[in-house]
Write an enzyme that holds these catalytic residues in place. Structure first.
Site, PDB file in Angstrom:
ATOM      1  N   ASP A 159       0.788  -1.130  -0.083  1.00 45.44           N
ATOM      2  CA  ASP A 159      -0.152  -0.006  -0.063  1.00 45.44           C
ATOM      3  C   ASP A 159       0.899   1.379  -0.107  1.00 45.44           C
ATOM      4  O   ASP A 159       2.123   1.238  -0.073  1.00 45.44           O
ATOM      5  CB  ASP A 159      -0.823   0.034   1.090  1.00 45.44           C
ATOM      6  CG  ASP A 159      -2.185   0.893   1.241  1.00 45.44           C
ATOM      7  OD1 ASP A 159      -2.465   1.211  -0.065  1.00 45.44           O
ATOM      8  OD2 ASP A 159      -2.951   0.784   2.220  1.00 45.44           O
ATOM      9  N   TYR A 175       6.038 -10.010   6.876  1.00 45.36           N
ATOM     10  CA  TYR A 175       5.943  -8.437   7.200  1.00 45.36           C
ATOM     11  C   TYR A 175       6.660  -8.315   8.472  1.00 45.36           C
ATOM     12  O   TYR A 175       6.363  -8.802   9.532  1.00 45.36           O
ATOM     13  CB  TYR A 175       4.779  -7.910   7.166  1.00 45.36           C
ATOM     14  CG  TYR A 175       4.150  -7.766   5.561  1.00 45.36           C
ATOM     15  CD1 TYR A 175       4.299  -6.601   5.077  1.00 45.36           C
ATOM     16  CD2 TYR A 175       3.373  -8.903   5.003  1.00 45.36           C
ATOM     17  CE1 TYR A 175       3.575  -6.510   3.794  1.00 45.36           C
ATOM     18  CE2 TYR A 175       2.805  -8.641   3.856  1.00 45.36           C
ATOM     19  CZ  TYR A 175       2.991  -7.401   3.036  1.00 45.36           C
ATOM     20  OH  TYR A 175       2.728  -7.348   1.762  1.00 45.36           O
TER      21      TYR A 175
END
Length: 330
Positions: free
Chosen positions: A102, A161
């Site tokens: 994003d 992540y």
């Protein structure tokens, strides 16, 4: 004619080592890492050579990975460099990224693939050329040949992540682009207790934000681990999963931060999961800011990473050495 840093194409090989490629390039909004219920078909009728990239980038200036020209995205910038380097059209490259990070999210181990109708003698020159064409906040860390059946997105086994939180009264200015600042003293013990509730196979509907994507993502994901690691004032939240929904990681982190502040108890996690309702999470936490999040690695099965026969070896970049100066004898 070899490939030089000026962007000239390599000499073409008359006999390619690959007979087909996976050239599906899905469109959609910038998701952190969407895995869909039905995988898109992989097209095998385009002959050529497939190349795997490992890409690192500072996402501060970009509107995520997924292609758009304005404001610029990572995929857009990388494609422009490959187009200049290979002299091919965008439609011929079929560039696909493993994760649609994003806006403002960083990456150390984004993986992508593209195809060319020609082979390379060596990948070091094209590797150097692409990095020479890219801005300094985007770098190709590795480039290697890939098997026809390899697909950057659909072959992925898991993604990792990291989310960084700087937990001190005063923010470290050198961490400001890569860590979220929390001046609340966080209780890491209760955060670890809460994080255990994420591990396993769950419906994460309560942790997904609405997206503009026209396909419905599968809300059931498997989280393999969720670790809370203390490194002085820096907290590193490490999560590995089979896939992630839009803003899922940032929403999970946001709830952990509220738990770390001791505003809510750790057992709130399974209760919110059970509701499968995003509005329920919104009662307790908003999404954590994007700049603390980094895509660290994409994991694949070993058979997907085998190098095809007849192609050059992996390039990890070219290093330079200083030759000794030969002085005349007097």
């Amino acid at each position: 004619m070899g490939y030089g840093v000026a962007g000239l194409a390599s000499s073409l090989h008359p006999n390619g080592c690959l007979s087909s490629t996976n050239n599906q390039n899905a469109n959609g909004s910038c998701l952190e890492d969407p895995n869909y219920t039905v995988k898109l078909p992989i097209v095998d009728d385009v002959p050529g050579f497939k190349w795997r990239l490992v890409i690192a980038y500072d996402g501060t200036r970009y509107s995520g990975w997924q292609f758009q020209t304005s404001p610029p995205t990572i995929q857009c910038i990388v494609e422009k460099a490959i187009i200049r380097g290979t002299k091919l059209e965008r439609k011929d490259l079929h560039l696909v990224g493993a994760s649609r990070t994003d806006t403002g999210v960083h990456a150390w181990g984004q993986v992508a693939h593209f195809v060319t109708p020609f082979n390379y003698d060596s990948l070091e020159s094209i590797h150097a050329a692409l990095n020479g064409l890219l801005p300094s906040d985007i770098r190709i860390r590795e480039i290697s040949p890939a098997l026809p059946e390899f697909h950057a997105r659909f072959s992925a086994k898991s993604k990792v992540y990291h989310y960084k939180v700087y937990n001190d009264a005063v923010m470290d200015p050198f961490q400001r682009h890569y860590a979220h600042h929390s001046n609340y003293k966080l209780n890491t013990s209760v955060m670890r207790e809460a994080a255990k509730h994420y591990v396993g196979k769950h419906d994460f509907s309560a942790f997904v934000n609405a997206s503009r994507n026209d396909r419905v993502p599968d809300p059931v994901k498997t989280i393999f681990r969720f670790d809370v690691i203390e490194m002085g004032a820096l907290l590193q939240l490490e999560v590995e999963g089979s896939g992630f929904l839009y803003r899922q990681v940032r929403n999970m982190v946001a709830l952990l931060l509220q738990i770390g502040k001791e505003a809510i108890p750790p057992d709130i996690v399974p209760k919110i999961l059970a509701t499968r309702d995003r509005k329920e999470l919104a009662k307790y936490a908003l999404s954590a800011p994007p700049h603390g999040l980094c895509l660290v690695s994409i994991k694949y099965n070993e058979e997907h990473l085998r190098l095809p026969a007849g192609c050059p070896t992996t390039s990890f970049g070219r290093t330079h050495t200083v030759s000794k100066c030969k002085l005349p004898f007097y």
